[in-house]
Design a protein around this motif. Structure first.
Motif, short mmCIF file in Angstrom:
data_model
loop_
_atom_site.label_atom_id
_atom_site.label_comp_id
_atom_site.label_asym_id
_atom_site.label_seq_id
_atom_site.Cartn_x
_atom_site.Cartn_y
_atom_site.Cartn_z
N ILE B 81 1.01 -1.42 -0.18
CA ILE B 81 -0.21 -0.18 -0.06
C ILE B 81 0.81 1.42 0.00
N ALA B 82 1.84 1.28 1.02
CA ALA B 82 2.56 1.99 1.14
C ALA B 82 4.11 2.73 0.08
N GLY B 83 4.26 1.68 -0.57
CA GLY B 83 5.37 1.99 -1.50
C GLY B 83 4.62 1.54 -2.54
N THR B 84 4.16 1.50 -2.68
CA THR B 84 3.26 2.02 -4.12
C THR B 84 2.18 3.70 -4.29
N ALA B 85 1.97 3.71 -2.97
CA ALA B 85 0.65 5.22 -2.78
C ALA B 85 2.13 6.25 -3.28
N ILE B 88 3.96 7.38 -7.57
CA ILE B 88 3.85 7.70 -8.85
C ILE B 88 4.21 9.73 -7.92
N PRO B 89 3.98 10.24 -6.87
CA PRO B 89 4.37 11.35 -6.20
C PRO B 89 5.67 11.63 -6.29
N LYS B 90 6.55 10.18 -5.81
CA LYS B 90 7.81 10.64 -5.59
C LYS B 90 8.41 11.19 -7.17
N ASP B 91 7.79 9.92 -8.19
CA ASP B 91 8.72 10.41 -9.99
C ASP B 91 8.21 12.82 -9.70
N LEU B 92 6.99 12.12 -9.44
CA LEU B 92 6.43 13.90 -9.76
C LEU B 92 7.81 14.84 -9.26
N GLU B 93 7.87 14.70 -7.52
CA GLU B 93 8.54 15.38 -6.68
C GLU B 93 10.18 15.51 -7.63
N ASP B 94 10.45 13.71 -7.88
CA ASP B 94 11.93 13.98 -8.46
C ASP B 94 12.02 14.63 -9.75
N ARG B 95 10.69 14.47 -10.27
CA ARG B 95 11.06 15.47 -11.98
C ARG B 95 11.17 13.82 -13.11
N THR B 96 11.45 12.31 -12.18
CA THR B 96 11.94 11.97 -13.00
C THR B 96 10.24 11.47 -13.72
N THR B 201 -3.30 6.87 -8.90
CA THR B 201 -3.78 7.15 -10.91
C THR B 201 -5.04 9.13 -10.21
N PHE B 202 -5.93 8.92 -9.68
CA PHE B 202 -6.30 9.41 -9.33
C PHE B 202 -6.51 10.16 -8.33
N SER B 203 -5.71 10.21 -7.73
CA SER B 203 -6.30 10.75 -6.16
C SER B 203 -5.35 12.20 -6.46
N SER B 204 -4.79 13.07 -5.13
CA SER B 204 -4.75 14.22 -5.16
C SER B 204 -3.48 13.95 -4.21
N SER B 205 -3.61 13.19 -3.51
CA SER B 205 -2.67 13.11 -1.78
C SER B 205 -2.03 11.74 -1.91
N THR B 206 -0.43 11.46 -1.22
CA THR B 206 -0.02 10.12 -1.42
C THR B 206 -1.56 9.83 0.31
N LEU B 207 -1.16 10.41 0.96
CA LEU B 207 -1.95 9.73 2.39
C LEU B 207 -3.56 9.70 1.64
N PHE B 208 -3.74 10.01 0.89
CA PHE B 208 -5.38 10.10 0.26
C PHE B 208 -5.23 8.29 -0.42
#
Lengths: 307, 303
Positions: B81-85, B88-96, B201-208
């Motif tokens: 759960i946590a690793g997958t969540a 995408i946010p991590k890739d966005l943050e790193d600009r990868t 893919t449609f969530s606005s945050s990792t926590l969500f």
């Protein structure tokens, strides 16, 4: 708006695929339940007692882990002599692990032996209350085992535990009931062969104590005696001897003393020991008379039974 | 000009490898140190039995297995759960993410690569924990077996009983059925990871994503009840809303109770290959559906 639309589409697709997987999942679930690979859902009360964390862990397929932790708790309650909490703990444990004989057996033993003796010897209580509590806990232990048997009908150990409980003269001896449980034990497919002969002997001993079953007991005892020399135990031989007298078996059909006992000295010794257990409701017909005869014959003054 | 394929295993494996490295750098394997300590503690821990019964040796092994498999199940579910969540946010943050998607990489390949990376990490972790459990369990089972045989020899137990005791203790040791239980843990983590990927893919945050995935995880354990209620125990007096609710739960959510053969494997029960194969098919079905749906929401997402 776009996200909302996507979510609606996703739900519709999941509903469609859900219909496709429904029967597959249902059949798999039924097969698993039939093979006892997954367990029925927890009772409502159990989830409440487990607490949020315990219920969540148990829900996730780790009931054995939660049961082990509750078993530790039960041990603490046992040390604190907190029988009510111990009983509740074992109810939770057996709900989590209904197929583990150990938990049913140990939980029942705590109730019908430890708790009942605790109340029996508790001087702070009035004699009436002591007796009532002792009996109540023996019955609780029996009920606990009965529930275990209901959930594990082919578990010979649980049937045997019930047979021993109702045959225990320090509890609430009920030979007829004990005999029924011995017969159930012998009917279990899971019973290993090497235990069968011994348990048939136990069933015979109990049968001799049931009023009106003496002819059946004699037939069983005779069959056991003829079956194997391993069954020629002092108790079985003495019971047969007394049953022959009680049933007035004709001389021609009787097993002679020489067939039953290795020699007269041993016969005297075995009968004396048997006589000393006359408060256990074994048939004693002709035993005292025979002891007196043998004492005359063998002539051992130390062999005189105390009456 | 060479046409770019829609689905490329080579491309997926490159993204999976990158994801695996990315996750390893998050120091997730430190969890294994905790697992080692847990296993050592469990192997030396003597359960205070109030009563020694015939099967006390088996019970000791069951406790060892349940501790280890409890840790495995917890790690794999949390990480799925946590690793997958986080992915995408991590890739966005790193600009990868921009670097990858600006190249001719189909978004399905990107998502499958990410999912595969998480699953490889979970599989490697489970294999390492499994290896440790196997060693510790084997040693403990041998020790208990030797003690039991010695006791039997002293007490003059018949050979048939010695054989029964040997078989019973061995069944609680290292068996293929235990491996089937560990496979079920992996299957469950696979479903959870693909579900978390869909939500992310449609969530606005990792926590969500994490919260929704955990909620679905719990609902999934009641799917079987809802299905049984719908199919077998509906009565006339039941409200229409309740009927719709049970039907909805049974159809939409995965049935996680089916993966609870973990308990059966801990108890040393035989788990047929047919059951495990059907469970694998169901897992592939879920992972496939959730991945396709994740691509559906991700395919035109703008960053």
């Amino acid at each position: 708006m776009r996200i909302l639309f996507q979510i609606v589409v996703i739900i519709c697709i999941l509903l469609g695929f859900g219909a496709a997987k429904l029967r597959f999942e249902d059949r798999l679930s039924q097969d698993m339940v039939a093979q006892r690979l997954i367990q029925p859902p927890l009772k409502e009360g159990t989830s409440l007692r487990l607490g949020q964390t315990g219920a969540a862990v148990a829900l996730g397929g780790l009931r054995s882990l939660v049961a082990s932790i509750w078993n530790l708790r039960a041990f603490v309650h046992f040390e604190n002599l907190d029988w009510l909490k111990l009983e509740q703990s074992y109810e939770v444990i057996t709900t989590l692990q209904p197929q583990t004989t150990h938990y049913w057996d140990t939980g029942a033993w705590h109730l019908h032996t430890n708790a009942s003796v605790y109340y029996k010897e508790n001087k702070d209580l009035s004699p009436i209350r002591r007796s009532a509590m002792q009996l109540a806990y023996i019955r609780k232990g029996a009920a606990f085992l009965t529930e275990g048997v209901r959930q594990n009908p082919d578990d010979w150990r649980l049937h045997l535990a019930l047979a021993r409980l109702w045959n225990d003269r320090h509890k609430l001896p009920d030979p007829a009931r004990a005999l029924g449980h011995y017969e159930d034990t012998l009917a279990c497919k899971s019973l290993p062969d090497y235990r069968r002969s011994q348990l048939r002997r136990f069933a015979f001993y109990v049968m001799t104590q049931v009023q009106g079953r003496e002819p059946d007991a004699y037939a069983l005892g005779l069959a056991l005696f003829k079956e194997s020399p391993q069954n020629h135990t002092p108790n079985l031989v003495c019971c047969l001897f007394a049953l022959q007298n009680a049933l007035e078996v004709p001389e021609a059909e009787r097993l002679a003393d020489a067939q039953l006992f290795p020699n007269k000295k041993t016969q005297l010794l075995w009968l004396k020991n048997f006589w000393s257990r006359r408060n256990q409701d074994y048939p004693m017909d002709g035993v005292r008379r025979k002891i007196n005869e043998l004492e005359q014959e063998v002539g051992d003054p130390r062999a005189k039974p105390q009456n | 000009m060479r046409r770019n394929g829609f689905f490329s295993p080579a491309r997926i494996s490159v993204i999976a490898g990158h994801t695996f490295t990315q996750l390893v750098r998050m120091k997730v394997f430190y969890f294994l140190a905790v697992f080692v300590i847990l296993m050592l503690a469990a192997s030396f821990f003597d359960m205070p039995w109030s009563r020694v019964t015939e099967d006390s040796a088996e019970q000791e092994l069951i406790i060892l297995k349940s501790t280890a498999m409890g840790a495995m199940a917890m790690f794999s579910a949390l990480f799925a759960i946590a690793g997958t969540a986080l992915l995408i946010p991590k890739d966005l943050e790193d600009r990868t993410l921009y670097t990858i998607l600006s190249k001719p990489v189909p978004r399905l390949d990107y998502l499958l690569g990410k999912l595969a990376g998480v699953l490889v990490l979970i599989a490697v972790s489970l294999l390492l924990m499994d290896a440790l459990l196997t060693v510790v369990l084997h040693l403990r089972a041998e020790e208990l077996l030797a003690a039991e045989m010695e006791k039997g020899a002293k007490l003059g137990w018949p050979q048939q009983y010695l054989d029964i005791r040997r078989e019973s203790i061995s069944q609680q040791g290292v068996t293929w059925d235990l491996q089937a239980g560990i496979a079920a843990i992996f299957f469950k983590a696979t479903v959870m990871a693909s579900l978390a990927l869909l939500i992310s893919t449609f969530s606005s945050s990792t926590l969500f994503t994490i919260v929704i995935a955990v909620v679905i995880y719990f609902i999934g354990h009641f799917t079987a009840d809802a299905r049984n209620y719908w199919l077998y125990s509906q009565k006339d007096g039941v409200s229409g809303e309740l009927k719709i609710l049970t039907q909805g739960v049974a159809l939409i959510f995965p049935d996680f109770q089916l993966y609870n053969i973990i308990d059966a494997s801990i108890e040393g029960k035989k788990i047929g290959q047919g059951v495990l194969a059907r469970l694998a098919i169901l897992t592939l079905f879920y992972a496939g559906i959730y991945s396709v749906l994740a691509w559906f929401t991700f395919r035109k997402k703008e960053f």
